[in-house]
Motif scaffolding. Structure first.
Motif, PDB file in Angstrom:
ATOM      1  N   TYR A 126      16.173  46.716  58.161  1.00 19.52           N
ATOM      2  CA  TYR A 126      16.908  46.854  59.429  1.00 19.52           C
ATOM      3  C   TYR A 126      17.138  48.325  59.753  1.00 19.52           C
ATOM      4  O   TYR A 126      16.188  49.098  59.788  1.00 19.52           O
ATOM      5  N   ASN A 127      18.386  48.732  59.961  1.00 21.54           N
ATOM      6  CA  ASN A 127      18.677  50.127  60.334  1.00 21.54           C
ATOM      7  C   ASN A 127      19.189  50.942  59.163  1.00 21.54           C
ATOM      8  O   ASN A 127      19.855  51.956  59.363  1.00 21.54           O
ATOM      9  N   GLU A 128      18.909  50.513  57.949  1.00 23.46           N
ATOM     10  CA  GLU A 128      19.402  51.220  56.772  1.00 23.46           C
ATOM     11  C   GLU A 128      18.520  52.420  56.438  1.00 23.46           C
ATOM     12  O   GLU A 128      17.458  52.620  57.015  1.00 23.46           O
ATOM     13  N   VAL A 129      18.975  53.189  55.469  1.00 21.21           N
ATOM     14  CA  VAL A 129      18.222  54.345  54.978  1.00 21.21           C
ATOM     15  C   VAL A 129      16.901  53.844  54.380  1.00 21.21           C
ATOM     16  O   VAL A 129      16.869  52.803  53.726  1.00 21.21           O
ATOM     17  N   PRO A 130      15.793  54.583  54.576  1.00 18.77           N
ATOM     18  CA  PRO A 130      14.507  54.143  54.005  1.00 18.77           C
ATOM     19  C   PRO A 130      14.574  53.987  52.484  1.00 18.77           C
ATOM     20  O   PRO A 130      15.290  54.716  51.802  1.00 18.77           O
ATOM     21  N   TYR A 131      13.818  53.023  52.000  1.00 16.09           N
ATOM     22  CA  TYR A 131      13.754  52.774  50.564  1.00 16.09           C
ATOM     23  C   TYR A 131      13.008  53.898  49.855  1.00 16.09           C
ATOM     24  O   TYR A 131      12.077  54.483  50.407  1.00 16.09           O
ATOM     25  N   SER A 132      13.369  54.130  48.617  1.00 20.23           N
ATOM     26  CA  SER A 132      12.623  55.039  47.752  1.00 20.23           C
ATOM     27  C   SER A 132      11.634  54.213  46.938  1.00 20.23           C
ATOM     28  O   SER A 132      11.977  53.129  46.462  1.00 20.23           O
ATOM     29  N   PRO A 133      10.405  54.695  46.774  1.00 20.03           N
ATOM     30  CA  PRO A 133       9.417  53.935  46.005  1.00 20.03           C
ATOM     31  C   PRO A 133       9.898  53.644  44.576  1.00 20.03           C
ATOM     32  O   PRO A 133      10.546  54.478  43.946  1.00 20.03           O
ATOM     33  N   ASN A 134       9.597  52.462  44.109  1.00 22.10           N
ATOM     34  CA  ASN A 134       9.885  51.983  42.755  1.00 22.10           C
ATOM     35  C   ASN A 134      11.367  51.774  42.446  1.00 22.10           C
ATOM     36  O   ASN A 134      11.706  51.429  41.322  1.00 22.10           O
ATOM     37  N   ASP A 135      12.256  51.984  43.413  1.00 24.38           N
ATOM     38  CA  ASP A 135      13.663  51.650  43.203  1.00 24.38           C
ATOM     39  C   ASP A 135      13.874  50.195  43.602  1.00 24.38           C
ATOM     40  O   ASP A 135      13.208  49.682  44.510  1.00 24.38           O
ATOM     41  N   SER A 136      14.807  49.539  42.944  1.00 24.31           N
ATOM     42  CA  SER A 136      15.096  48.133  43.209  1.00 24.31           C
ATOM     43  C   SER A 136      16.303  48.021  44.137  1.00 24.31           C
ATOM     44  O   SER A 136      17.319  48.691  43.937  1.00 24.31           O
ATOM     45  N   TYR A 137      16.173  47.168  45.155  1.00 24.48           N
ATOM     46  CA  TYR A 137      17.235  46.966  46.140  1.00 24.48           C
ATOM     47  C   TYR A 137      17.545  45.482  46.243  1.00 24.48           C
ATOM     48  O   TYR A 137      16.631  44.662  46.359  1.00 24.48           O
ATOM     49  N   GLN A 138      18.821  45.150  46.235  1.00 21.67           N
ATOM     50  CA  GLN A 138      19.220  43.745  46.347  1.00 21.67           C
ATOM     51  C   GLN A 138      19.104  43.304  47.801  1.00 21.67           C
ATOM     52  O   GLN A 138      19.506  44.018  48.714  1.00 21.67           O
ATOM     53  N   LEU A 139      18.540  42.103  47.989  1.00 21.78           N
ATOM     54  CA  LEU A 139      18.428  41.527  49.327  1.00 21.78           C
ATOM     55  C   LEU A 139      19.645  40.642  49.581  1.00 21.78           C
ATOM     56  O   LEU A 139      20.016  39.828  48.731  1.00 21.78           O
ATOM     57  N   SER A 140      20.240  40.778  50.751  1.00 24.07           N
ATOM     58  CA  SER A 140      21.441  39.994  51.058  1.00 24.07           C
ATOM     59  C   SER A 140      21.107  38.627  51.647  1.00 24.07           C
ATOM     60  O   SER A 140      21.932  37.714  51.613  1.00 24.07           O
ATOM     61  N   GLU A 141      19.911  38.479  52.193  1.00 28.10           N
ATOM     62  CA  GLU A 141      19.495  37.224  52.823  1.00 28.10           C
ATOM     63  C   GLU A 141      18.131  36.791  52.286  1.00 28.10           C
ATOM     64  O   GLU A 141      17.369  37.621  51.805  1.00 28.10           O
ATOM     65  N   GLN A 142      17.827  35.502  52.434  1.00 33.45           N
ATOM     66  CA  GLN A 142      16.507  35.018  52.041  1.00 33.45           C
ATOM     67  C   GLN A 142      15.506  35.137  53.185  1.00 33.45           C
ATOM     68  O   GLN A 142      14.320  34.969  52.983  1.00 33.45           O
ATOM     69  N   GLN A 143      15.979  35.399  54.369  1.00 32.54           N
ATOM     70  CA  GLN A 143      15.117  35.658  55.516  1.00 32.54           C
ATOM     71  C   GLN A 143      15.495  37.042  56.033  1.00 32.54           C
ATOM     72  O   GLN A 143      16.657  37.297  56.351  1.00 32.54           O
ATOM     73  N   PHE A 144      14.519  37.939  56.097  1.00 36.04           N
ATOM     74  CA  PHE A 144      14.835  39.325  56.419  1.00 36.04           C
ATOM     75  C   PHE A 144      13.655  39.997  57.098  1.00 36.04           C
ATOM     76  O   PHE A 144      12.539  39.483  57.086  1.00 36.04           O
ATOM     77  N   ARG A 145      13.926  41.173  57.668  1.00 35.34           N
ATOM     78  CA  ARG A 145      12.903  41.972  58.325  1.00 35.34           C
ATOM     79  C   ARG A 145      12.856  43.362  57.696  1.00 35.34           C
ATOM     80  O   ARG A 145      13.890  43.973  57.460  1.00 35.34           O
ATOM     81  N   LEU A 146      11.660  43.802  57.434  1.00 34.02           N
ATOM     82  CA  LEU A 146      11.432  45.152  56.937  1.00 34.02           C
ATOM     83  C   LEU A 146      10.704  45.921  58.029  1.00 34.02           C
ATOM     84  O   LEU A 146       9.951  45.338  58.819  1.00 34.02           O
ATOM     85  N   TYR A 147      10.906  47.229  58.053  1.00 35.56           N
ATOM     86  CA  TYR A 147      10.248  48.068  59.056  1.00 35.56           C
ATOM     87  C   TYR A 147       9.504  49.186  58.344  1.00 35.56           C
ATOM     88  O   TYR A 147      10.103  49.982  57.627  1.00 35.56           O
TER      89      TYR A 147
END
Length: 148
Positions: free
Chosen positions: A94-115
């Motif tokens: 969504y509008n969050e900070v971009p992910y860093s490669p190889n870091d693990s991020y918890q998903l809050s929903e089972q249906q989601f959108r990545l950009y």
């Protein structure tokens, strides 16, 4: 005659008591577990909507994902990590900070959108791994050609 009546009563008593004892034994012996076993670990699949094949520099592509589990356990947590091995770009939720490669991020929903936003003028490839709190993991690969 009196002896015959007493023997008949004893026989009937035994016929009544033996099935009750067998039923009690079967009921009590089947309760060997102290706790009820609850299945927690359910396999899952990842459903992804189609995405464009071509992307221009600074263009953003929406990636719609859904985790489809074969069962439901409320304490299951899902995690996402990614690695880009060709080209350059950023992936964010969504509008969050971009992910860093190889870091693990918890998903809050089972249906989601990545950009995914391209920052490259060459073709780009990256993989996303989605795992759950029980060690199950699925991998999705994305490849984009340069539009120019």
């Amino acid at each position: 005659m009196k002896n015959l009546i007493i023997k008949t009563k004893r026989f009937l008593y035994i016929l009544l008591v033996v099935p009750i004892l067998l039923f009690t034994e079967a009921t009590l012996s089947s309760c060997t577990y102290e706790e009820l076993e609850i299945q927690q670990n359910f396999p899952f699949e990842i459903s992804v909507m189609p995405v464009p094949k071509d992307i221009a520099q600074n263009e953003t592509v929406e990636i719609r994902c859904r985790i489809v589990s074969s069962g439901k356990y409320t304490d299951t947590k899902y995690y996402l990590r990614y690695f880009q091995f060709d080209g350059t770009g950023t992936l964010r939720y969504y509008n969050e900070v971009p992910y860093s490669p190889n870091d693990s991020y918890q998903l809050s929903e089972q249906q989601f959108r990545l950009y995914y936003t391209s920052t490259s003028v060459v073709s780009q490839s990256f993989k996303i791994w989605i795992s759950d709190s029980f060690g199950n993991e699925k991998e999705i690969e994305f490849q984009f050609n340069n539009k120019d």
